[in-house]
Design an enzyme around this catalytic site. Sequence first.
Site, mmCIF file in Angstrom:
data_model
loop_
_atom_site.group_PDB
_atom_site.id
_atom_site.type_symbol
_atom_site.label_atom_id
_atom_site.label_comp_id
_atom_site.label_asym_id
_atom_site.label_seq_id
_atom_site.Cartn_x
_atom_site.Cartn_y
_atom_site.Cartn_z
ATOM 1 N N ILE A 303 57.659 13.041 18.577
ATOM 2 C CA ILE A 303 56.615 13.725 19.051
ATOM 3 C C ILE A 303 55.093 13.114 19.105
ATOM 4 O O ILE A 303 54.582 12.894 20.140
ATOM 5 C CB ILE A 303 56.567 15.266 18.680
ATOM 6 N N GLN A 306 55.199 9.910 21.437
ATOM 7 C CA GLN A 306 54.901 10.325 22.669
ATOM 8 C C GLN A 306 53.552 10.878 23.035
ATOM 9 O O GLN A 306 53.124 10.596 24.005
ATOM 10 C CB GLN A 306 55.898 11.486 23.160
ATOM 11 N N GLU A 307 52.950 11.550 22.099
ATOM 12 C CA GLU A 307 51.681 12.278 22.513
ATOM 13 C C GLU A 307 50.670 11.073 22.237
ATOM 14 O O GLU A 307 49.419 11.057 23.289
ATOM 15 C CB GLU A 307 51.405 13.234 21.491
ATOM 16 N N SER A 308 50.488 10.118 21.210
ATOM 17 C CA SER A 308 49.570 9.220 20.886
ATOM 18 C C SER A 308 49.674 7.865 20.667
ATOM 19 O O SER A 308 48.790 7.220 20.361
ATOM 20 C CB SER A 308 48.713 10.032 19.943
ATOM 21 N N TYR A 433 58.827 14.596 29.014
ATOM 22 C CA TYR A 433 58.503 14.712 28.156
ATOM 23 C C TYR A 433 59.588 14.906 26.992
ATOM 24 O O TYR A 433 59.697 14.005 26.187
ATOM 25 C CB TYR A 433 57.530 15.763 27.892
#
EC number: 4.2.2.n1
Length: 484
Positions: A303, A306-308, A433
């Site tokens: 996660i 994927q986010e940052s 996502y």
Amino acid sequence: MQGVDLRLISYVLVALLVGTCSSPPPLLDQVLHLGELRVVTRNAPTTYYIGQEGPAGPEFDLVQDFADELGVELRIDTVDSVAEVMPYLLSGKAHMAAAGLSVTDSRRRFADFGHPYNTVDVHLVYRLGTVRPREIQDIIGRKVEVVANSSHSDLMASLEAAYPDIEWAENADLEVRDLLEKVALGEIDLTIADSTAFNIQRHFYPDLRVALDLELDDPLAWAYRKDDGHSLLARADEFLIGAQRSGRLAQVNDRYYGHAEKFDYVGTRAFIRHFESRLPRFRPLFEQAAAETGTDWRLLAAIGYQESHWRSKAVSPTGVRGIMMLTQATADYLDIDDRQDPESSIVGGARYFARQSERLPDEIGEPDRTWLALASYNVGFNHVKDARQIVEWQGGDPNTWVDVSKALPLLARKKWYSLVDYGYARGWEPVLYVNNIRRYYNIIRWLTETESNEDSLDGDTNTFEVAQSDSSPESAAADEETLQ
């Protein structure tokens, strides 16, 4: 004057001014007296919709900023189609229209337009696998359909004047996104779409292609009644020019139209390089958060990537921050002061993910529970609930990710989002996502499998099992392709 409605007094004062003067006060003065800016728009991804954290959309962001600058409340009135915008404005029910309107000669006969706040290219769209029109003459003999009473119908009329053999039809019941779907399904050959709408719809209709650019840099502007003078128009122009100079316009455009980059897959080599160079610093924090929440640390790390891309100082155009890219509202909910502190962000993201899983019905098992919780983390729990409702209507199983992942993109289509409680959502985003995170998780498992003989965790409500015959990055990517 206890108990007296001040807004009612304002309405009365404006009414008295209108009734006692030979001409009404300037429109800007009326807005300031009433303490309210009334704007008519459309419920559409390029204008206004209800998002995860409330009202959203490029038009909404700008008119809300404008109302704030004026010091008045914003009232949004929506209509169902672009054809209804101008009649609503001309009826006097709204002070202005902010609905993604092109500045056309036909509209100028009835309304004044302000400073253009954006431009779009106007595409002739066809489906891959059919004959691509390479010039206007190639449209002859093809089935062309456009939105009725729109700038696109004006454009087709002008093309027909130059090429009398062109045949086309107007559709008063559908919007551009619906006509793009008809092209994708082969029900019509061609349609016309602005670049903003096309770029959004092609995410879940990948066979759509641009045949020709019929116009470039077509201006979009806010519209006002001619009889109302230019006081509000001039003040709005000042605001828009200031927003352009300050970069606010670019920020709004990036927020709503720059999302494609968010879902670009990085190559396996780049991921492994980041695994070796960035993850070691944060791995103990992922493991700590996993122990606290009962979640696989490798999932939390996926996660975070994927986010940052495991960057603690990451900031998105929408203002989300940190490794887990938490919104301010989420940080407040989790009592987090510094979203860019790695420990706070990772623990906060883990708790928020666990909360999404807890909110799902007990009958949802693994791994579906994890995928649905990830989708909720991205798009919001209520939009996932709406997608599950659509699955029920379609006779599917709302407790399975395979069915819900097909329904989520429907939340971007009016025929569906108009039926559910929480309205429009960019529903293709949580699907991409989740699939991205599944891919990253599989690669992390492969990279860490020598550390433990345990390929997966079973039994816990926040862990899941992924069947995989070959634990290599290549097979993980292949598995991901089957999940699309």
